[in-house]
Structures are given as C-alpha cells and as structure tokens.
Design a protein around this motif. Sequence first.
Motif, mmCIF file in Angstrom:
data_model
loop_
_atom_site.group_PDB
_atom_site.id
_atom_site.type_symbol
_atom_site.label_atom_id
_atom_site.label_comp_id
_atom_site.label_asym_id
_atom_site.label_seq_id
_atom_site.Cartn_x
_atom_site.Cartn_y
_atom_site.Cartn_z
ATOM 1 N N ALA A 101 0.885 -1.251 0.095
ATOM 2 C CA ALA A 101 0.157 -0.019 0.081
ATOM 3 C C ALA A 101 0.763 1.303 -0.039
ATOM 4 N N THR A 102 2.074 1.196 0.390
ATOM 5 C CA THR A 102 2.962 2.183 0.372
ATOM 6 C C THR A 102 3.998 2.635 -1.048
ATOM 7 N N ARG A 106 9.554 -0.332 -3.988
ATOM 8 C CA ARG A 106 9.955 -0.708 -5.366
ATOM 9 C C ARG A 106 9.343 -1.976 -5.854
ATOM 10 N N LEU A 107 9.256 -1.969 -7.339
ATOM 11 C CA LEU A 107 8.554 -3.249 -7.561
ATOM 12 C C LEU A 107 7.178 -3.557 -7.038
ATOM 13 N N ARG A 108 6.540 -2.609 -6.739
ATOM 14 C CA ARG A 108 5.163 -2.944 -6.204
ATOM 15 C C ARG A 108 4.177 -3.492 -7.111
ATOM 16 N N ARG A 109 4.165 -2.701 -8.304
ATOM 17 C CA ARG A 109 3.398 -3.059 -9.338
ATOM 18 C C ARG A 109 3.303 -4.645 -9.934
ATOM 19 N N PRO A 110 4.804 -5.076 -10.218
ATOM 20 C CA PRO A 110 5.131 -6.417 -10.651
ATOM 21 C C PRO A 110 4.517 -7.272 -9.569
ATOM 22 N N PHE A 161 -7.740 -0.736 1.339
ATOM 23 C CA PHE A 161 -8.226 -0.218 2.715
ATOM 24 C C PHE A 161 -7.059 0.978 3.341
ATOM 25 N N PHE A 162 -5.872 -0.002 3.366
ATOM 26 C CA PHE A 162 -4.570 0.825 3.743
ATOM 27 C C PHE A 162 -4.223 2.000 3.019
ATOM 28 N N MET A 163 -4.435 1.929 1.756
ATOM 29 C CA MET A 163 -3.966 3.201 0.863
ATOM 30 C C MET A 163 -5.009 4.217 1.174
#
Length: 292
Positions: A101-102, A106-110, A161-163
């Motif tokens: 959610a942060t 890095r590489l969050r989307r993959p 939810f966290f976002m």
Amino acid sequence: MHLYRSWGSRLFDTLNYVLMFLIASVTVIPFLLNVTGSFASPEEALHKNFILIPEHFSLEAYRYIFSTNIIPRSLLVTIFITIAGTVINIVLTSLMAFPLATKRLRLRRPIMLMVIFSMLFSGGMIPTYLVIKSLGLLNTYGALLLPSAISAFYLIILKNFFMQLPDELEDSARIDGCNDLQTLFRIVIPLSMPAIATLTLFYAVGHWNTFFNALLYINDSAKFPIQVWLRTIVILSQTGIGDSANSFEGAIPPGKTIQMSVIVVSTLPILVVYPFLQKHFAKGVLLGSVKE
C-alpha cells in the motif's frame, strides 16, 4: 409533520418487505428444520420429512454424539484450526498488504501482478499435494493452515483499505521514531479495525467450513475436523446406512437425528460469533473496495 406518500411508493415498500421476508425464510427455514428435527425422537424423524415442532421432545441424538469423544474432539480440532488459521491469515495478510500500500516500495506493481496471477491460476491439486508431501506436512495441521495463509482477494481488499489512510499518519509516526512494524501495529491496524474484523470473520468461516483439504492431507481420524465427520454422517444418511443396523464407530446411531444434531453443533459456534462482527461488514468491505 407527515410527508405525503403515494400509493405507488407504499406498494413498492410492501413488495420489498414481502420479498425480503421470503428470502429470509428461504435461508432460515432449512436451519430451523434441522434444529427442531434434532430434538425429535428417532422414530418421528424417520417417518417425517419435515418437523417444525417435534411431537416427542428428545435429547437422544445429543446424548449419542457426546457419548464418545469423536464429535467433541473434532469440534476442538476445528476450533483450533479456525483460531490458529485466522491469526496466521490476518498477521501475514496485514504484513504483506501494508508494504504494497506504500508508494515508496519498489517493484510494487510487478508484485501485485503476481498476486493477481495467483487468483486466476493455481498449481492444481496434484502439484499442491506433492509440495505439501515434500515439505513433510502430510497428516499435520500445517497442511490445513499454511497453504491458505494468504488469500489474494482479501489481500487486495486490505491493501486498498490501507491506501485510503492519510499519508500524514505514517509521516508523523516516522517523525516520532516508529519503524515500519511499529507504524503498522500502532497506527495502521487500529485505524483499520472495520476491514480487519471483516476479513477475520471471512477467514474464520472459511477455516470452519473446510473439509476437502483435511480429506486430502489428513490420514489420522483423531485429527479430523468436525466438517469431515459431518460429511461422513450426511453420506451415510443419504445412502440409508445410518438408519440400518450398521455401526458408526461401534455404536448404532439413532437415525436422521444424528445428522441434524451434528449440523446444529457444527453451525452454532460460528453463528454465535457472527453478530459481534456483522456491524463491520458494510464499512470494511466497501472502504476496501475502492480501486487504486
């Protein structure tokens, strides 16, 4: 002051009430028939398909299922699996949802693409069995807890939810000297209790109702959850074996009342927990369903 309501509006409300009553009846009546049928005498249960009010009140079915340690032991196993599995689910889901959610990860989307991929495709039953066997988890409770430790769908809900929490909260926590884990457990999770409570009940119901994994991975009958025994009793009842002179663990069951009483015993605990978390459902699921 009374607002004027047209006949069409009142007719619409009436039809809504009737429709909701019918839907509620469809869900309540089967369980009600099981409850009342479990208190009927074995002879009455054998000769009547539907028992709304028993003519002869009897506790013979409940005396029977609690006369041995089979049902109480399996109920304790189910309670243990539900509590332990739900704790593992919530902790691991929260630990994975928070970094995803942060935006600074890095590489969050993959990683999210891999999570979504797991929702659409799985290894299959046989490869999963071979993996569990190679890890030495066969005939252990770990085979029921670890493969389902994180649900991809619930992970996405909790991440969203966290976002929605303000970034300023995390920034202020860092200024106060909190690390990531302290921020998660002291700031984020207390503010996310509606979503946590909702996922807790969803996870708990899933563990409580599971039986297929136990059939695949558990060989010791002493480790069977109650749903496995319930499945066995229902199959015996449908084939008529339970109403004959055949034995179940060395004793003759008193007809269909055994099936109904086990259904009541296996359903009642989760029904008791449900009202305490129901108020969090709408808020938790709706807030967590907003797209990124």
